[in-house]
Write a protein that holds these residues in place. Structure first.
Motif, PDB file in Angstrom:
ATOM      1  N   ALA A 176       0.833  -1.209   0.000  1.00 13.95           N
ATOM      2  CA  ALA A 176       0.000   0.000   0.000  1.00 13.95           C
ATOM      3  C   ALA A 176       0.867   1.258   0.000  1.00 13.95           C
ATOM      4  O   ALA A 176       0.554   2.239  -0.686  1.00 13.95           O
ATOM      5  N   ALA A 177       1.970   1.247   0.767  1.00 15.17           N
ATOM      6  CA  ALA A 177       2.845   2.415   0.819  1.00 15.17           C
ATOM      7  C   ALA A 177       3.513   2.652  -0.528  1.00 15.17           C
ATOM      8  O   ALA A 177       3.772   3.790  -0.920  1.00 15.17           O
ATOM      9  N   VAL A 178       3.789   1.570  -1.244  1.00 10.62           N
ATOM     10  CA  VAL A 178       4.472   1.673  -2.534  1.00 10.62           C
ATOM     11  C   VAL A 178       3.488   2.073  -3.640  1.00 10.62           C
ATOM     12  O   VAL A 178       3.768   2.937  -4.460  1.00 10.62           O
ATOM     13  N   LEU A 179       2.306   1.456  -3.630  1.00 14.15           N
ATOM     14  CA  LEU A 179       1.358   1.669  -4.739  1.00 14.15           C
ATOM     15  C   LEU A 179       0.314   2.743  -4.494  1.00 14.15           C
ATOM     16  O   LEU A 179      -0.113   3.411  -5.430  1.00 14.15           O
ATOM     17  N   ARG A 180      -0.156   2.883  -3.265  1.00 17.51           N
ATOM     18  CA  ARG A 180      -1.245   3.818  -2.936  1.00 17.51           C
ATOM     19  C   ARG A 180      -2.473   3.569  -3.808  1.00 17.51           C
ATOM     20  O   ARG A 180      -3.082   4.515  -4.322  1.00 17.51           O
ATOM     21  N   LYS A 181      -2.846   2.330  -3.937  1.00 14.60           N
ATOM     22  CA  LYS A 181      -3.958   1.977  -4.817  1.00 14.60           C
ATOM     23  C   LYS A 181      -5.193   1.639  -3.987  1.00 14.60           C
ATOM     24  O   LYS A 181      -5.139   0.800  -3.091  1.00 14.60           O
ATOM     25  N   SER A 182      -6.323   2.284  -4.314  1.00 18.03           N
ATOM     26  CA  SER A 182      -7.572   2.044  -3.600  1.00 18.03           C
ATOM     27  C   SER A 182      -8.065   0.616  -3.826  1.00 18.03           C
ATOM     28  O   SER A 182      -8.033   0.106  -4.946  1.00 18.03           O
ATOM     29  N   ALA A 183      -8.545  -0.007  -2.757  1.00 21.92           N
ATOM     30  CA  ALA A 183      -9.123  -1.350  -2.885  1.00 21.92           C
ATOM     31  C   ALA A 183     -10.495  -1.286  -3.526  1.00 21.92           C
ATOM     32  O   ALA A 183     -11.014  -2.293  -3.986  1.00 21.92           O
ATOM     33  N   TYR A 184     -11.088  -0.084  -3.561  1.00 22.62           N
ATOM     34  CA  TYR A 184     -12.461   0.035  -4.087  1.00 22.62           C
ATOM     35  C   TYR A 184     -12.487   0.276  -5.584  1.00 22.62           C
ATOM     36  O   TYR A 184     -13.249  -0.343  -6.310  1.00 22.62           O
ATOM     37  N   ASP A 185     -11.665   1.248  -6.036  1.00 21.93           N
ATOM     38  CA  ASP A 185     -11.764   1.595  -7.459  1.00 21.93           C
ATOM     39  C   ASP A 185     -10.470   1.331  -8.227  1.00 21.93           C
ATOM     40  O   ASP A 185     -10.386   1.616  -9.416  1.00 21.93           O
ATOM     41  N   GLY A 186      -9.453   0.795  -7.533  1.00 20.03           N
ATOM     42  CA  GLY A 186      -8.208   0.454  -8.223  1.00 20.03           C
ATOM     43  C   GLY A 186      -7.411   1.664  -8.682  1.00 20.03           C
ATOM     44  O   GLY A 186      -6.404   1.515  -9.374  1.00 20.03           O
ATOM     45  N   LYS A 187      -7.837   2.874  -8.288  1.00 20.49           N
ATOM     46  CA  LYS A 187      -7.093   4.067  -8.707  1.00 20.49           C
ATOM     47  C   LYS A 187      -5.968   4.354  -7.723  1.00 20.49           C
ATOM     48  O   LYS A 187      -6.013   3.963  -6.563  1.00 20.49           O
ATOM     49  N   ILE A 188      -4.968   5.088  -8.220  1.00 13.11           N
ATOM     50  CA  ILE A 188      -3.824   5.475  -7.397  1.00 13.11           C
ATOM     51  C   ILE A 188      -4.109   6.865  -6.829  1.00 13.11           C
ATOM     52  O   ILE A 188      -4.489   7.763  -7.583  1.00 13.11           O
ATOM     53  N   TYR A 189      -3.933   7.040  -5.536  1.00 14.32           N
ATOM     54  CA  TYR A 189      -4.212   8.343  -4.925  1.00 14.32           C
ATOM     55  C   TYR A 189      -2.934   9.025  -4.453  1.00 14.32           C
ATOM     56  O   TYR A 189      -2.141   8.439  -3.746  1.00 14.32           O
ATOM     57  N   MET A 190      -2.753  10.258  -4.863  1.00 17.47           N
ATOM     58  CA  MET A 190      -1.579  11.076  -4.561  1.00 17.47           C
ATOM     59  C   MET A 190      -0.278  10.295  -4.795  1.00 17.47           C
ATOM     60  O   MET A 190       0.472  10.015  -3.860  1.00 17.47           O
ATOM     61  N   PRO A 191      -0.013   9.977  -6.062  1.00 17.74           N
ATOM     62  CA  PRO A 191       1.155   9.128  -6.368  1.00 17.74           C
ATOM     63  C   PRO A 191       2.483   9.758  -5.944  1.00 17.74           C
ATOM     64  O   PRO A 191       3.428   9.031  -5.676  1.00 17.74           O
ATOM     65  N   TYR A 192       2.515  11.089  -5.840  1.00 17.74           N
ATOM     66  CA  TYR A 192       3.776  11.746  -5.425  1.00 17.74           C
ATOM     67  C   TYR A 192       4.161  11.378  -4.000  1.00 17.74           C
ATOM     68  O   TYR A 192       5.270  11.651  -3.567  1.00 17.74           O
ATOM     69  N   GLU A 193       3.254  10.776  -3.237  1.00 17.75           N
ATOM     70  CA  GLU A 193       3.576  10.385  -1.860  1.00 17.75           C
ATOM     71  C   GLU A 193       4.007   8.920  -1.756  1.00 17.75           C
ATOM     72  O   GLU A 193       4.129   8.389  -0.662  1.00 17.75           O
ATOM     73  N   HIS A 194       4.208   8.265  -2.900  1.00 12.95           N
ATOM     74  CA  HIS A 194       4.523   6.837  -2.800  1.00 12.95           C
ATOM     75  C   HIS A 194       5.955   6.607  -2.307  1.00 12.95           C
ATOM     76  O   HIS A 194       6.845   7.416  -2.539  1.00 12.95           O
ATOM     77  N   LEU A 195       6.173   5.503  -1.607  1.00 10.33           N
ATOM     78  CA  LEU A 195       7.505   5.167  -1.091  1.00 10.33           C
ATOM     79  C   LEU A 195       8.129   4.082  -1.969  1.00 10.33           C
ATOM     80  O   LEU A 195       7.418   3.324  -2.635  1.00 10.33           O
ATOM     81  N   SER A 196       9.458   4.012  -1.943  1.00 10.94           N
ATOM     82  CA  SER A 196      10.123   2.895  -2.607  1.00 10.94           C
ATOM     83  C   SER A 196       9.914   1.638  -1.758  1.00 10.94           C
ATOM     84  O   SER A 196       9.543   1.739  -0.574  1.00 10.94           O
ATOM     85  N   ILE A 197      10.146   0.473  -2.333  1.00 13.11           N
ATOM     86  CA  ILE A 197       9.975  -0.764  -1.556  1.00 13.11           C
ATOM     87  C   ILE A 197      10.920  -0.750  -0.355  1.00 13.11           C
ATOM     88  O   ILE A 197      10.546  -1.123   0.760  1.00 13.11           O
ATOM     89  N   TYR A 198      12.123  -0.244  -0.568  1.00 16.44           N
ATOM     90  CA  TYR A 198      13.095  -0.187   0.538  1.00 16.44           C
ATOM     91  C   TYR A 198      12.577   0.700   1.674  1.00 16.44           C
ATOM     92  O   TYR A 198      12.605   0.316   2.846  1.00 16.44           O
TER      93      TYR A 198
END
Ligand code: ZN
Length: 531
Positions: free
Chosen positions: A442-464
């Protein structure tokens, strides 16, 4: 005497991509990390077991920084409503359950979420009365900040037309002043207090069931908040110490609700006290409610409820008083704050009353920031306990609550890290599923479980960065970053072994990677036989 672990991708988490060929452990401690040849040569007289990782991936053991172990265990035992897609499905499940209840026995359901229903109308008590007029019923909303109760439960709780809203809570009523069966925040307690108490033995059983599940998800430890809700400090702390120990290894760090702080002090206990497996942590305080029930305390009105800015759990000055009492015993605090107004309030109090020890204060959630709140957090030596999977569960409905304008610093994890704020990763289980891999995804993708959209992608973290939240992040939050959260010499021998390489996989698959083994203090405490 010792174990040589070899034959897989061993990511030390000392720096991004850093990997070793082998690890040598003795009892609970990592003695050396290096090449197989060197470790074999240095320790061959002391190695009494070699564990071949069969090409799998070893990481430091994951630690959930915020959860509720007993409630998680109860969820495993009680009627789980969290996956249900309609009010009718919930009612059908309740009907089936009442068939097996003794007269007067409480029906407890967990985790309903109207945002998941096609028709989002919250169930009315009259509908519950139809299902069961005689068995009291309490159904906790997914956020744990609201419950539904039927008339029998309301009567047992002594609630009538005259009952006032408690501070920090709402008894929802219709136009005629009649209760609807919906109770928000501290108003839930009136219903809960009417429930019969559980025994310590039962709590021990619940903790064991929960811990078995946590180990199977790759967790070697968790920071958990339970001590207030199930019959008080002594009983609950006692249950943890009996349920978890050398024979049932798991590292539980217990937050202490401020209502039981005096009980802990009376027992001459303080921060960090306990056993190798069960230790006491910071003082837990609630500053506000939650977004779902519109009780998170905001600087602005709710977009879908003009005139409402949420709820402050404590009257002005009261929260500061609690912090002052904690400080007089050198205790750090861990404050639940979701709304930006609540963050400003709490940050100002923490600035006013700094800790004089090396322990660390914590902000739990820190979900909705504004520029001023972010600046205030930056100035403080405070940890933020974040729950990355909230982004998968809260969107898109969080936008309806907050309005588009308030999103720029919401769930702003990358921004917090970039501003030097220490973050730790958790699930708030049972609110979210307990899986740390789900949180990492969730931290890496920020993808909603409801609509599959990505929310505020600029806040995503790397896997590390996301794995760091659950390793060094959680260790740092409790001053254990020099002994836990990495695979390094003299660190604790806590590992997880995953069936696939988490750093070289499609991020969409992270949650599905099977946990092959969980190791606490050098002992394999979980092994997936199917892998
Ligand atoms: Zn919580």
């Amino acid at each position: 005497m010792g174990i040589l672990w070899f034959g897989g991708n061993i990511y030390t988490m000392q720096s991004e991509g850093d990997a070793a060929e082998a690890v040598y452990t003795e009892n609970d401690i990592i003695q050396a990390v290096g090449t197989y040849q060197k470790l074999y040569h240095d320790y061959y007289q002391r190695i009494d077991e070699e564990i071949n990782l069969l090409g799998k991936t070893m990481l430091p053991g994951l630690i959930d920084s915020h959860m509720h172990i007993i409630r998680h265990g109860l969820k495993l035992l009680r009627l789980d409503l969290s996956k249900m897609q309609s009010a009718n499905e919930v009612k059908e499940a309740l009907k089936n359950r009442t068939a097996n209840l003794a007269p007067g026995e409480w029906l407890i359901g967990e985790g309903w979420n109207e945002n998941q229903w096609e028709n989002k109308t919250i169930i009315h008590k009259s509908e519950l009365d139809e299902i069961s007029p005689d068995n009291p019923m309490m159904l906790t909303r997914i956020c744990r900040h609201a419950v539904l109760a039927n008339s029998r439960a309301i009567k047992l709780a002594g609630i009538n037309e005259q009952t006032q809203n408690p501070q920090g809570g709402i008894i929802v009523r219709d136009d005629q002043g009649e209760t609807t069966g919906y109770f928000l925040d501290t108003a839930q307690d009136i219903i809960k207090e009417a429930m019969p108490q559980v025994s310590q033995q039962y709590l021990e059983q619940v903790i064991k069931i929960a811990v078995d599940d946590l180990l199977s998800k790759g967790l070697v430890g968790g920071h958990t908040e339970d001590l207030y809700y199930f019959g008080g400090f002594d009983k609950t702390y006692g249950a943890f110490k009996n349920a978890i120990g050398p024979a049932n290894k798991f590292k539980a760090h217990l937050l202490v609700h401020h209502e039981v702080m005096a009980d802990m002090i009376r027992e001459n206990l303080g921060y960090g006290d306990g056993t190798a497996y069960v230790e006491l942590g910071a003082i837990k305080i609630f500053a506000d409610g939650a977004l779902g029930g519109r009780t998170a305390w905001l600087t602005t009105d709710y977009a879908d409820d003009p005139g409402n800015k949420g709820v402050a759990i404590h009257e002005k000055g009261e929260l500061e008083e609690i912090v002052k009492v904690a400080r007089s015993h050198q205790l750090p605090v861990a404050v639940h704050v979701i709304g930006d107004r609540a963050i400003e309030e709490v940050a100002a109090i923490l600035k006013q009353h700094p800790l004089t020890t090396s322990a660390r204060d914590r902000i739990i959630h820190g979900q909705i920031l504004n520029e001023r709140a972010l600046d205030m957090l930056k100035e403080l030596p405070v940890i933020v306990d974040i729950q990355p999977s909230f982004v998968t569960s809260d969107f898109p409905w969080a936008i309806t609550r907050l309005g588009k304008n308030k999103l720029s610093l919401a769930y702003a994890w990358k921004t917090m890290l970039e501003n030097g704020i220490h973050c730790a990763g958790g699930s708030d289980a049972p609110i979210e599923e307990v899986s740390p891999l789900r949180g990492i995804q969730a931290a890496v993708l920020r993808k909603s479980a409801y609509d599959g959209k990505i929310y505020m992608p600029y806040e995503h973290l790397s896997i590390y960065e996301a794995v760091q939240l659950y390793t060094q992040g959680s260790a740092y939050a409790i001053n254990q970053e020099t002994t836990r959260g990495m695979i390094a010499e003299h660190y604790k021998a806590d590992f997880i072994i995953l069936s696939e390489d988490i750093f070289n996989t499609d991020p969409d698959r992270i949650e599905q990677i099977p946990v092959f083994m969980t190791v606490v203090d050098g002992e394999v405490v979980y092994q997936n036989k199917a892998e």
